[in-house]
Design a protein around this motif. Structure first.
Motif, PDB file in Angstrom:
ATOM      1  N   ALA A  45       0.815  -1.226   0.000  1.00  0.00           N
ATOM      2  CA  ALA A  45       0.000   0.000   0.000  1.00  0.00           C
ATOM      3  C   ALA A  45       0.842   1.267   0.000  1.00  0.00           C
ATOM      4  O   ALA A  45       0.305   2.350  -0.200  1.00  0.00           O
ATOM      5  N   LEU A  46       2.152   1.145   0.228  1.00  0.00           N
ATOM      6  CA  LEU A  46       3.009   2.317   0.355  1.00  0.00           C
ATOM      7  C   LEU A  46       4.191   2.251  -0.596  1.00  0.00           C
ATOM      8  O   LEU A  46       4.697   1.169  -0.888  1.00  0.00           O
ATOM      9  N   THR A  47       4.642   3.409  -1.023  1.00  0.00           N
ATOM     10  CA  THR A  47       5.925   3.587  -1.704  1.00  0.00           C
ATOM     11  C   THR A  47       6.711   4.567  -0.850  1.00  0.00           C
ATOM     12  O   THR A  47       6.157   5.564  -0.385  1.00  0.00           O
ATOM     13  N   LEU A  48       7.982   4.264  -0.632  1.00  0.00           N
ATOM     14  CA  LEU A  48       8.843   5.158   0.138  1.00  0.00           C
ATOM     15  C   LEU A  48       9.595   6.097  -0.786  1.00  0.00           C
ATOM     16  O   LEU A  48       9.885   5.755  -1.925  1.00  0.00           O
ATOM     17  N   TYR A  49       9.953   7.254  -0.259  1.00  0.00           N
ATOM     18  CA  TYR A  49      10.785   8.222  -0.964  1.00  0.00           C
ATOM     19  C   TYR A  49      11.923   8.620  -0.043  1.00  0.00           C
ATOM     20  O   TYR A  49      11.705   8.884   1.148  1.00  0.00           O
ATOM     21  N   ASP A  50      13.120   8.652  -0.586  1.00  0.00           N
ATOM     22  CA  ASP A  50      14.300   9.041   0.174  1.00  0.00           C
ATOM     23  C   ASP A  50      14.340  10.558   0.238  1.00  0.00           C
ATOM     24  O   ASP A  50      14.630  11.222  -0.752  1.00  0.00           O
ATOM     25  N   ILE A  51      14.031  11.108   1.411  1.00  0.00           N
ATOM     26  CA  ILE A  51      13.975  12.548   1.603  1.00  0.00           C
ATOM     27  C   ILE A  51      15.362  13.083   1.988  1.00  0.00           C
ATOM     28  O   ILE A  51      15.608  14.271   1.984  1.00  0.00           O
ATOM     29  N   GLY A  52      16.259  12.203   2.334  1.00  0.00           N
ATOM     30  CA  GLY A  52      17.608  12.584   2.773  1.00  0.00           C
ATOM     31  C   GLY A  52      17.893  11.940   4.108  1.00  0.00           C
ATOM     32  O   GLY A  52      18.256  10.776   4.167  1.00  0.00           O
ATOM     33  N   PRO A  53      17.666  12.667   5.209  1.00  0.00           N
ATOM     34  CA  PRO A  53      17.942  12.087   6.520  1.00  0.00           C
ATOM     35  C   PRO A  53      16.868  11.107   7.002  1.00  0.00           C
ATOM     36  O   PRO A  53      17.027  10.464   8.025  1.00  0.00           O
ATOM     37  N   TYR A  54      15.786  11.007   6.272  1.00  0.00           N
ATOM     38  CA  TYR A  54      14.689  10.095   6.638  1.00  0.00           C
ATOM     39  C   TYR A  54      13.845   9.839   5.393  1.00  0.00           C
ATOM     40  O   TYR A  54      13.923  10.568   4.410  1.00  0.00           O
ATOM     41  N   PRO A  55      13.004   8.811   5.442  1.00  0.00           N
ATOM     42  CA  PRO A  55      12.119   8.545   4.308  1.00  0.00           C
ATOM     43  C   PRO A  55      10.734   9.152   4.530  1.00  0.00           C
ATOM     44  O   PRO A  55      10.362   9.485   5.649  1.00  0.00           O
ATOM     45  N   GLY A  56      10.006   9.279   3.453  1.00  0.00           N
ATOM     46  CA  GLY A  56       8.607   9.656   3.511  1.00  0.00           C
ATOM     47  C   GLY A  56       7.827   8.631   2.717  1.00  0.00           C
ATOM     48  O   GLY A  56       8.309   8.137   1.699  1.00  0.00           O
ATOM     49  N   ALA A  57       6.647   8.286   3.183  1.00  0.00           N
ATOM     50  CA  ALA A  57       5.811   7.306   2.485  1.00  0.00           C
ATOM     51  C   ALA A  57       4.618   8.010   1.856  1.00  0.00           C
ATOM     52  O   ALA A  57       4.058   8.949   2.421  1.00  0.00           O
ATOM     53  N   LYS A  58       4.256   7.529   0.688  1.00  0.00           N
ATOM     54  CA  LYS A  58       3.031   7.962   0.015  1.00  0.00           C
ATOM     55  C   LYS A  58       2.149   6.733  -0.156  1.00  0.00           C
ATOM     56  O   LYS A  58       2.640   5.611  -0.298  1.00  0.00           O
ATOM     57  N   ARG A  59       0.847   6.950  -0.152  1.00  0.00           N
ATOM     58  CA  ARG A  59      -0.087   5.833  -0.373  1.00  0.00           C
ATOM     59  C   ARG A  59      -0.121   5.569  -1.876  1.00  0.00           C
ATOM     60  O   ARG A  59      -0.952   6.105  -2.601  1.00  0.00           O
ATOM     61  N   GLN A  60       0.833   4.769  -2.309  1.00  0.00           N
ATOM     62  CA  GLN A  60       0.971   4.364  -3.715  1.00  0.00           C
ATOM     63  C   GLN A  60       1.371   2.903  -3.738  1.00  0.00           C
ATOM     64  O   GLN A  60       2.170   2.466  -2.896  1.00  0.00           O
ATOM     65  N   ARG A  61       0.878   2.165  -4.701  1.00  0.00           N
ATOM     66  CA  ARG A  61       1.171   0.730  -4.800  1.00  0.00           C
ATOM     67  C   ARG A  61       2.667   0.495  -4.972  1.00  0.00           C
ATOM     68  O   ARG A  61       3.361   1.252  -5.633  1.00  0.00           O
ATOM     69  N   SER A  62       3.134  -0.596  -4.368  1.00  0.00           N
ATOM     70  CA  SER A  62       4.530  -0.991  -4.464  1.00  0.00           C
ATOM     71  C   SER A  62       4.606  -2.511  -4.503  1.00  0.00           C
ATOM     72  O   SER A  62       3.579  -3.193  -4.461  1.00  0.00           O
ATOM     73  N   LYS A  63       5.823  -3.021  -4.542  1.00  0.00           N
ATOM     74  CA  LYS A  63       6.034  -4.474  -4.489  1.00  0.00           C
ATOM     75  C   LYS A  63       6.098  -4.977  -3.056  1.00  0.00           C
ATOM     76  O   LYS A  63       6.189  -6.174  -2.824  1.00  0.00           O
ATOM     77  N   GLY A  64       6.077  -4.081  -2.094  1.00  0.00           N
ATOM     78  CA  GLY A  64       6.083  -4.454  -0.683  1.00  0.00           C
ATOM     79  C   GLY A  64       7.149  -3.716   0.102  1.00  0.00           C
ATOM     80  O   GLY A  64       8.334  -3.993  -0.041  1.00  0.00           O
ATOM     81  N   ILE A  65       6.723  -2.773   0.918  1.00  0.00           N
ATOM     82  CA  ILE A  65       7.617  -1.992   1.761  1.00  0.00           C
ATOM     83  C   ILE A  65       7.659  -2.646   3.143  1.00  0.00           C
ATOM     84  O   ILE A  65       6.617  -2.953   3.730  1.00  0.00           O
ATOM     85  N   THR A  66       8.858  -2.847   3.660  1.00  0.00           N
ATOM     86  CA  THR A  66       9.037  -3.482   4.962  1.00  0.00           C
ATOM     87  C   THR A  66       8.649  -2.516   6.073  1.00  0.00           C
ATOM     88  O   THR A  66       9.110  -1.372   6.099  1.00  0.00           O
ATOM     89  N   ILE A  67       7.795  -3.002   6.976  1.00  0.00           N
ATOM     90  CA  ILE A  67       7.353  -2.197   8.114  1.00  0.00           C
ATOM     91  C   ILE A  67       7.513  -3.006   9.390  1.00  0.00           C
ATOM     92  O   ILE A  67       7.561  -4.235   9.362  1.00  0.00           O
ATOM     93  N   GLU A  68       7.590  -2.300  10.507  1.00  0.00           N
ATOM     94  CA  GLU A  68       7.482  -2.897  11.835  1.00  0.00           C
ATOM     95  C   GLU A  68       6.176  -2.392  12.419  1.00  0.00           C
ATOM     96  O   GLU A  68       5.834  -1.216  12.281  1.00  0.00           O
ATOM     97  N   VAL A  69       5.446  -3.287  13.078  1.00  0.00           N
ATOM     98  CA  VAL A  69       4.154  -2.924  13.662  1.00  0.00           C
ATOM     99  C   VAL A  69       4.251  -3.060  15.185  1.00  0.00           C
ATOM    100  O   VAL A  69       4.707  -4.084  15.692  1.00  0.00           O
ATOM    101  N   TYR A  70       3.833  -2.004  15.881  1.00  0.00           N
ATOM    102  CA  TYR A  70       3.894  -1.942  17.332  1.00  0.00           C
ATOM    103  C   TYR A  70       2.513  -1.742  17.922  1.00  0.00           C
ATOM    104  O   TYR A  70       1.686  -1.029  17.346  1.00  0.00           O
ATOM    105  N   ARG A  71       2.276  -2.334  19.088  1.00  0.00           N
ATOM    106  CA  ARG A  71       1.091  -1.999  19.881  1.00  0.00           C
ATOM    107  C   ARG A  71       1.478  -0.780  20.705  1.00  0.00           C
ATOM    108  O   ARG A  71       2.511  -0.782  21.376  1.00  0.00           O
ATOM    109  N   ILE A  72       0.668   0.262  20.621  1.00  0.00           N
ATOM    110  CA  ILE A  72       0.975   1.519  21.298  1.00  0.00           C
ATOM    111  C   ILE A  72      -0.200   1.983  22.153  1.00  0.00           C
ATOM    112  O   ILE A  72      -1.297   1.433  22.062  1.00  0.00           O
TER     113      ILE A  72
END
Length: 140
Positions: A45-72
């Motif tokens: 559901a996401l595509t990442l963009y290299d902003i420089g010191p950190y990434p930004g995600a857009k809601r765009q189709r991808s082949k699969g972006i790695t995420i970590e999921v936390y209970r908060i």
């Protein structure tokens, strides 16, 4: 006591999906030290963009972006909202907007990058700083 919007957001979705500097081993991981890591997933559901010191995600189709999921909890969400410059009254005006995505652990909040990504490198598979070079494409 946290504001009502935070309590309602956590009651609805007590998870966050992270893809960049909040992941284990990165410089902002300490913000989630006392949260519960549920595990890792890959989201198309996401595509990442290299902003420089950190990434930004857009809601765009991808082949699969790695995420970590936390209970908060509401405290975590409040801290993350401040860190990501999420503005509840004007979500498109801060640096990031907070929206929900599906993960294998259920719905999770994710922070989506608001500014333009024109000219930024897109990452369509894997993760930030570890992309498969064949899946990186310069945006025009």
């Amino acid at each position: 006591m946290h504001p009502r919007y935070l309590r309602e957001a956590i009651a609805d979705t007590p998870r966050v999906a992270v893809y960049g500097t909040l992941k284990q081993g990165f410089n902002n991981a300490h913000w989630l030290n006392d949260a519960t890591l549920l595990g890792r997933d890959a989201t198309p559901a996401l595509t990442l963009y290299d902003i420089g010191p950190y990434p930004g995600a857009k809601r765009q189709r991808s082949k699969g972006i790695t995420i970590e999921v936390y209970r908060i909890n509401a405290h975590h969400l409040a801290q993350l909202d401040r860190l990501e410059d999420y503005r509840i009254d004007a979500p498109t005006e801060g640096e990031y907007d907070r929206q929900q995505i599906d993960t294998c652990f259920g719905l999770a909040w994710v922070y989506l990058y608001n500014p333009s990504v024109a000219g930024k490198t897109a990452i369509y598979e894997g993760g930030w700083h570890t992309p498969n070079i064949s899946n990186v494409q310069q945006q025009r």
